[in-house]
Design a protein around this motif. Structure first.
Motif, PDB file in Angstrom:
ATOM      1  N   ALA A 176      30.531  41.476  28.766  1.00 25.00           N
ATOM      2  CA  ALA A 176      31.609  41.173  29.710  1.00 25.00           C
ATOM      3  C   ALA A 176      32.060  42.460  30.373  1.00 25.00           C
ATOM      4  O   ALA A 176      31.884  43.550  29.814  1.00 25.00           O
ATOM      5  N   THR A 177      32.633  42.346  31.548  1.00 25.90           N
ATOM      6  CA  THR A 177      33.135  43.522  32.261  1.00 25.90           C
ATOM      7  C   THR A 177      34.643  43.636  32.172  1.00 25.90           C
ATOM      8  O   THR A 177      35.223  44.601  32.661  1.00 25.90           O
ATOM      9  N   THR A 178      35.281  42.647  31.546  1.00 28.19           N
ATOM     10  CA  THR A 178      36.734  42.690  31.330  1.00 28.19           C
ATOM     11  C   THR A 178      37.054  42.199  29.930  1.00 28.19           C
ATOM     12  O   THR A 178      36.273  41.454  29.322  1.00 28.19           O
ATOM     13  N   ALA A 179      38.211  42.601  29.424  1.00 27.65           N
ATOM     14  CA  ALA A 179      38.696  42.140  28.130  1.00 27.65           C
ATOM     15  C   ALA A 179      40.206  42.317  28.105  1.00 27.65           C
ATOM     16  O   ALA A 179      40.749  43.188  28.797  1.00 27.65           O
ATOM     17  N   PRO A 180      40.929  41.505  27.329  1.00 26.97           N
ATOM     18  CA  PRO A 180      42.387  41.654  27.237  1.00 26.97           C
ATOM     19  C   PRO A 180      42.768  42.841  26.371  1.00 26.97           C
ATOM     20  O   PRO A 180      42.038  43.224  25.458  1.00 26.97           O
TER      21      PRO A 180
ATOM     22  N   TYR B 204      38.342  51.501  33.025  1.00 22.95           N
ATOM     23  CA  TYR B 204      37.497  52.337  32.183  1.00 22.95           C
ATOM     24  C   TYR B 204      36.055  52.260  32.671  1.00 22.95           C
ATOM     25  O   TYR B 204      35.743  51.554  33.646  1.00 22.95           O
ATOM     26  N   PHE B 205      35.178  52.945  31.962  1.00 27.16           N
ATOM     27  CA  PHE B 205      33.747  52.799  32.148  1.00 27.16           C
ATOM     28  C   PHE B 205      33.105  52.616  30.779  1.00 27.16           C
ATOM     29  O   PHE B 205      33.523  53.227  29.799  1.00 27.16           O
TER      30      PHE B 205
ATOM     31  N   ILE C 140      24.051  55.533  31.312  1.00 34.63           N
ATOM     32  CA  ILE C 140      24.008  54.365  32.193  1.00 34.63           C
ATOM     33  C   ILE C 140      25.393  53.728  32.172  1.00 34.63           C
ATOM     34  O   ILE C 140      25.818  53.180  31.152  1.00 34.63           O
ATOM     35  N   ARG C 141      26.096  53.776  33.300  1.00 37.80           N
ATOM     36  CA  ARG C 141      27.519  53.444  33.330  1.00 37.80           C
ATOM     37  C   ARG C 141      27.818  52.184  34.135  1.00 37.80           C
ATOM     38  O   ARG C 141      27.066  51.821  35.045  1.00 37.80           O
ATOM     39  N   ALA C 142      28.957  51.580  33.804  1.00 35.98           N
ATOM     40  CA  ALA C 142      29.445  50.435  34.568  1.00 35.98           C
ATOM     41  C   ALA C 142      30.962  50.365  34.421  1.00 35.98           C
ATOM     42  O   ALA C 142      31.508  50.713  33.367  1.00 35.98           O
ATOM     43  N   PRO C 143      31.675  49.902  35.457  1.00 33.48           N
ATOM     44  CA  PRO C 143      33.137  49.759  35.350  1.00 33.48           C
ATOM     45  C   PRO C 143      33.510  48.718  34.296  1.00 33.48           C
ATOM     46  O   PRO C 143      32.785  47.735  34.085  1.00 33.48           O
ATOM     47  N   PHE C 144      34.629  48.945  33.647  1.00 33.80           N
ATOM     48  CA  PHE C 144      35.150  48.015  32.639  1.00 33.80           C
ATOM     49  C   PHE C 144      36.659  47.969  32.780  1.00 33.80           C
ATOM     50  O   PHE C 144      37.309  49.011  32.901  1.00 33.80           O
TER      51      PHE C 144
END
Length: 400
Positions: free
Chosen positions: A53-57, A109-110, A122-126
């Protein structure tokens, strides 16, 4: 030194890092795959870092990191600037899974995987959204942890004060060509660094600039710090130097190397003495385990002090730092899990006794290349025995 990119303490306002979980060598599905909002899976390969997932609470997040590639990998949660490390798991071998548990406040975050443990990863937005629940301890536990933080910060300031004084004396002897004095000062001075290395690692590039080993350098990376000078003080044979004759540093190069070491050490001193400096209890607990990982990944193997063989000074200092970190949290641990507290006390005593058989920081230790295989094995076994209960420290302290 840590074999990873490092971050900043200022992130305590955003995230309270918890302990990384234990290594698993099987392929048993993790609870992180159940779809619970705070539990995520990560698949790391040579060319991908697939997060479920790219988001979390906000609150407690668990990233179960599986290495589906062929190279050892690392996983990071990075701050919004992409530079500061919130928390990490290192040395995840092929086919192995490890958990990274953090308490995260709302923010950007990333995520990043670093196959081969080199480069930017290897990065991705979070994104962490606002769950509406409070993050962190409350009540009596919060007060106990605050006292532990105050005590630990005082310890860190004391250690870095001794470190800068010793480093200046070491640098002056080295620049003057007094190699005997410089060699005598090398290991006991570094002990102050090794005791608080998790703090040093949290300030940008200070750790690699100060403590990088030659084997850790990336292509084109300039080398500086303790081990750069170590090699010049204990000059290797051609056989030990990859078949090449070692070229000693010139007088001018010595001055630069020594002055750089003092400069970077002074930066550490300045950072920890800033009015806003703090180190969260969760970071203290994580740091205690990180110091044991330092022992397992470098000191027990003899790779840290490859030229001087002064690994046991570092070993003892790492254990000292881990013990001080634990002692500050011991009351909370004893209340939450008396059996864990008793086991940790026993394991610390055992490893200290083994080290005492070989000497002390003050009087000197046996050089690591003079230890027998049985002695090395006994030390490695003691590290493993302490590492397992220590891996449960942060979760116990936080009630996670």
């Amino acid at each position: 030194m840590s074999r990873s990119t490092v971050g900043a303490l200022a992130l305590a306002a955003l995230v309270l890092p918890l302990a990384a979980g234990c290594v698993s060598n099987d392929d048993t599905p993790s609870a992180a795959g159940t779809g619970a909002p705070g539990r995520l899976t990560v698949s790391s390969t040579a060319d991908a870092c697939a997060v479920s997932a790219t988001t979390a609470p906000s609150g407690t997040l668990t990233f179960t990191v599986k290495n589906d590639g062929t190279d050892v990998t690392e996983f990071y949660l990075l701050a919004e600037d992409g530079l500061r490390v919130i928390s990490e798991v290192e040395n995840v071998g092929p086919g192995i899974s490890r958990d990274l548990v953090v308490q995260a406040r709302p923010g950007s975050y990333f995520t990043a995987c670093k196959p081969g443990m080199v480069g930017d990863g290897i990065r991705a937005p979070f994104t962490v959204t606002d769950s509406g629940t409070e993050v962190g301890p409350t009540g009596d536990t919060a007060a106990q942890l605050k006292a532990a933080e105050t005590q630990y910060v005082a310890y860190v300031k004391d250690q870095v004060g001794a470190l800068i004084a010793g480093t200046k004396a070491f640098a002056e002897a080295y620049k003057a060509g007094d190699d005997d004095t410089a060699r005598a000062l090398y290991a006991p001075t570094r002990a102050h660094w090794e005791r608080v290395e998790p703090v040093a690692e949290s300030f940008g590039d200070l750790d690699p600039l100060t403590d990088a080993r030659e084997a850790d350098l990336e292509d084109g990376q300039a080398w500086s710090g303790w081990h750069y000078i170590e090699k010049d003080l204990w000059q290797p044979t051609a056989e030990a130097n990859g078949g090449k004759e070692y070229t000693p540093l010139t007088d001018a190069q010595r001055v630069v190397a020594a002055d750089d070491l003092v400069k970077y050490t002074q930066q550490l001193v300045d950072e920890v003495n800033k009015p806003g400096f703090t180190f969260e209890a969760f970071q203290i607990a994580n740091g205690s385990k990180a110091l044991l990982d330092e022992v397992a990944n470098g000191k027990v193997t003899g790779e840290e002090e490859i030229w001087s063989h002064t690994d046991l000074w570092d070993f003892q200092a790492n254990v000292d730092g881990a013990r001080v970190a634990y002692d500050g949290l011991a009351d909370v641990v004893e209340a939450a899990d008396p059996e864990l507290a008793a086991e940790l006390e026993s394991r610390f005593t055992e490893i200290d006794a083994l080290l005492a058989e070989q000497g002390s920081i003050e009087k000197g230790f046996t050089f690591y290349d003079k230890l027998s295989q049985d002695q090395v094995k006994a030390l490695a076994t003691a590290v493993d025995a302490l590492s397992e209960p220590l891996s449960r420290l942060t979760a116990t302290v936080t009630g996670a």
